[in-house]
Design a protein around this motif. Structure first.
Motif, PDB file in Angstrom:
ATOM      1  N   UNK A 154      69.885  79.305  10.837  1.00 14.55           N
ATOM      2  CA  UNK A 154      68.983  80.455  10.735  1.00 14.55           C
ATOM      3  C   UNK A 154      69.670  81.595  10.001  1.00 14.55           C
ATOM      4  N   UNK A 178      69.741  85.947  10.273  1.00 13.05           N
ATOM      5  CA  UNK A 178      69.265  87.004  11.157  1.00 13.05           C
ATOM      6  C   UNK A 178      69.679  88.368  10.627  1.00 13.05           C
ATOM      7  N   UNK A 183      79.486  85.638   2.449  1.00 16.15           N
ATOM      8  CA  UNK A 183      80.172  85.088   3.621  1.00 16.15           C
ATOM      9  C   UNK A 183      79.526  83.818   4.191  1.00 16.15           C
ATOM     10  N   UNK A 184      78.178  83.782   4.351  1.00 16.69           N
ATOM     11  CA  UNK A 184      77.573  82.558   4.892  1.00 16.69           C
ATOM     12  C   UNK A 184      77.881  81.336   4.029  1.00 16.69           C
ATOM     13  N   UNK A 197      80.656  81.029   2.217  1.00 18.67           N
ATOM     14  CA  UNK A 197      82.080  80.743   2.405  1.00 18.67           C
ATOM     15  C   UNK A 197      82.267  79.813   3.597  1.00 18.67           C
ATOM     16  N   UNK A 198      81.513  80.083   4.675  1.00 19.29           N
ATOM     17  CA  UNK A 198      81.628  79.239   5.861  1.00 19.29           C
ATOM     18  C   UNK A 198      81.260  77.800   5.540  1.00 19.29           C
ATOM     19  N   UNK A 203      72.217  89.037   2.115  1.00 20.56           N
ATOM     20  CA  UNK A 203      73.069  88.078   2.810  1.00 20.56           C
ATOM     21  C   UNK A 203      72.238  86.987   3.493  1.00 20.56           C
ATOM     22  N   UNK A 258      71.559  82.387   2.254  1.00 19.19           N
ATOM     23  CA  UNK A 258      71.742  81.292   3.198  1.00 19.19           C
ATOM     24  C   UNK A 258      70.715  80.207   3.047  1.00 19.19           C
TER      25      UNK A 258
END
Lengths: 382, 303
Positions: free
Chosen positions: A81, A83, A102-103, A105-106, A150, A154
């Motif tokens: 998800x 958020x 960042x999302x 990168x994970x 951001x 995703x």
């Protein structure tokens, strides 16, 4: 097709004085590409419901399904998800581009690729010249744009938004509302949006879930909750300024016409919707300030009341009157010559009445003509 | 008419003049000058009081022995020499003490920052019964003077064979530094909004990843402050090494310096040389990290 399904959701919190039930028996079906708003006063359980969907809270009982698959026990990081939070939640030690990326990168996306995607998203959000700055250097609106970017990179299963605009000023709110709606329509993913602001709910949503005290009072399109509120709470909560009610007694009511007596006056109306379930004769007569007229615009005065206060808004003005049961509100043209303190004739449009049962507070009937209240489709649905 | 007004005002003024305190009769620039001079005066007295012993320490360490043991000491040295440092490093056991100290300090800093960071994170992020009572109770542990802990520790340590061992002293000094360090980190993590970590979790990061990527970088000033604090505790600690490291080979700097005194003569020049060297790292450490130190003790100032 249903993508998110919430069934009998219940969430209890342990507090020092015992157990508090934040959410009690919530059922939601969210269809593909739908924009759903959970709206209600603070403490009604809307944020808890959202956090349960996100996986940040573990429900006490009930099930949550994504595409028919039970995800109740799946941790937040595995639900796919995106958020947005009320306090924006950008990471203060990272630059904006790192925040947006960042999302990715994970997920192990390479640096070049994730920066490229972050730049694209930032461009859409019109913050591409802010990429090297830290969140602290941005204004509130820019930060929320970055947070939105951001969530966009995703490519999530669904968007969850927890009052993302409530800390912004009114003008930015309207601007960012448009951005959120744009993103929603472009990506076509279901969005669950939490707000306490009924206006925000009305402008954004395909369907609105009005929540109170841990459960859903009504779940329907904006037209349904506005024109056919299930009960007095929904009628009060939706609509601004909020609805007027007067105690009354039904003299007659069937599928065609009705007569109600309130404070010595009898109102006759034609029935639009009639909930035939048994009801008492003691009722509450509800009417929105928009259906009240004053002074020279009144054909058939119902009351003569003292005008206590007049607040100009834009081309309309909110008039507060000393009614038989306290304040009555009316929305009148702001150029209408009215003097505070004077007694004015008050008219009520009998085509826009809501009759509620005085004890159960449930809707008994509405008046007027159904064709003027088109509820077949919400304007947001493409 | 206006002349008369002027006259009246004048007489009124002179009538009340004696009631105005002398200070208020001075002009603002004069007041400011006096205030500044006064402040700098007090500051210089304090500075001299603090700096003179440091100066004396340094100057004694670079004087020849005979100029120290004299009936007529001079404030300014007449002859400078490095022979004291030579004997310190080449003749005495000072290098060994230094090595012991550095080993123990590194151990204490690593163990304390790791435990304090993990513990502080846990105390703010997980639901533990009586969490706040526990966190405040930790600070109570800091109230014990080290001498009170040293004797029981000695008994315990000698039972499990940790006397004269680095590990033993590292654990003992960690016990001194940890309560306050844990409290700093507890306070610090409270200021890191949980929604930052929640946001990262929804984005797909595991709990551990969230801590490493989000919580730790934001808490960096706190971690550095804890590092400096535990360094200072361990570097300056005398009681615990005195009791837990009784062998001459295990002396750390603080106890080692004292050894210079226990021989036939008090070797003032060597003592002062060792003291000067011992105070250098502390000074450099704090100077290099003072930015973090201040931010670390004031957790409201982040982001």
């Amino acid at each position: 097709m249903t993508t998110i399904n919430v069934q009998d959701l219940r969430k209890e919190f342990e507090i020092s004085s015992g157990v508090e039930v934040a959410v009690d028996g919530v059922n939601l079906d969210i269809d593909e590409g739908e924009f759903i708003t959970l709206v209600g006063p603070s403490g009604c359980g809307k944020t808890t419901t959202l956090r349960c969907i996100a996986g940040l809270e573990q429900p006490t009982s009930g099930t949550i399904r994504f595409d028919g698959e039970d995800v109740t026990e799946v941790p937040a990081e595995k639900r796919g998800l995106a958020m947005m939070f009320q306090n924006i939640a950008l990471y203060p030690h990272m630059s904006i581009i790192d925040n947006i990326a960042y999302p990715l990168k994970i997920r192990g996306v390479s640096k070049d690729e994730r920066y490229q995607q972050a730049r694209d998203a930032a461009e859409v959000m019109q913050i591409d010249d802010m990429l090297d700055k830290k969140p602290g250097d941005l204004s509130g609106g820019q930060r929320q744009r970055a947070a939105l970017a951001r969530t966009v990179v995703q490519d999530p299963f669904a968007f969850l938004m927890d009052e993302p605009l409530s800390d912004l000023d009114a003008k930015l709110q309207i601007e960012l509302r448009r951005e959120i709606l744009r993103v929603h329509k472009r990506l076509g993913r279901p969005t669950v949006y939490v707000t306490h602001d009924q206006e925000e709910a009305m402008t954004l949503s395909d369907r609105i879930a009005v929540m109170n005290d841990g459960h859903i009072e009504q779940f329907g399109t904006r037209e349904q909750v506005y024109y056919y509120p299930n009960n007095l709470f929904v009628a009060h909560f939706i609509g601004n300024p909020s609805i007027n009610t007067l105690e009354g007694e039904l003299e007659s009511l069937d599928g065609e016409t009705g007569r109600v007596r309130t404070h010595g006056r009898t109102l006759e109306f034609s029935v639009d919707r009639y909930e035939a379930a048994s009801h008492a004769d003691d009722v509450l007569v509800g009417f929105r300030p928009q259906s009240v007229t004053l002074a020279d615009l009144v054909d058939d005065p119902v009351f003569d009341l003292t005008l206590s206060f007049l607040e100009p808004i834009d081309d309309r003005a909110l008039a507060r009157l000393d009614g038989p049961e306290g304040e009555l509100r009316a929305l009148v043209p702001s150029n209408q010559p009215l003097v505070e303190g004077n007694e004015v004739p008050v008219g009520i449009d009998t085509d826009e009445l809501f009759i509620f049962d005085a004890t159960t507070k449930e809707l008994v009937a509405t008046s007027g003509v159904a064709s003027t209240k088109d509820v077949s489709q919400s304007v947001n649905v493409d | 008419m206006s002349e008369r007004d002027h006259e009246t005002r004048d007489t009124l003024s002179s009538q009340y003049r004696s009631d105005v305190p002398v200070w208020n009769r001075l002009s603002y620039p004069t007041q400011r000058k006096i205030r500044t001079t006064g402040l700098y005066g007090i500051l210089s007295v304090i500075l001299v009081t603090i700096l003179f012993p440091l100066y004396w320490m340094f100057i004694t360490s670079v004087r020849p022995q005979r100029e120290v043991q004299t009936r007529n000491p001079t404030v300014l040295p007449t002859e400078l020499t490095l022979e004291n440092y030579e004997s310190l490093f080449l003749v005495s056991d000072f290098p060994l003490y230094l090595q012991n100290s550095v080993t123990v300090v590194i151990g204490v800093v690593i163990v304390t920052t790791t435990l304090a960071t993990l513990g502080g994170y846990g105390l703010t992020r997980f639901n533990i019964p009586y969490q706040n009572t526990f966190a405040r109770g930790i600070l109570f542990g800091y109230m014990f003077p080290s001498i009170l802990l040293a004797i029981p520790m000695y008994i315990l340590w000698s039972d499990i064979g940790l006397i004269n061992s680095y590990i033993g002293l590292i654990f003992a000094e960690t016990a001194l530094a940890l309560p306050f360090s844990l409290w700093i980190m507890w306070k610090f993590f409270q200021t890191v909004p949980e929604s930052l970590e929640e946001s990262a979790r929804v984005s797909g990061a595991s709990r551990f990843r969230t801590m490493v990527d989000i919580a730790l970088p934001i808490a960096k000033p706190g971690i550095v402050a804890v590092g400096i604090f535990s360094f200072a505790i361990s570097w300056n600690e005398y009681t615990l090494p005195r009791i837990l490291m009784p062998d001459a080979d295990s002396y750390v700097i603080t106890t080692g310096i004292q050894a210079f005194q226990q021989q036939n003569t008090v070797m003032w020049t060597e003592i002062m040389g060792a003291t000067f060297l011992a105070s250098l790292p502390a000074f450099l450490f704090v100077y290099a990290f003072q930015k973090y130190l201040l931010a670390g003790f004031d957790p409201t100032d982040i982001g």
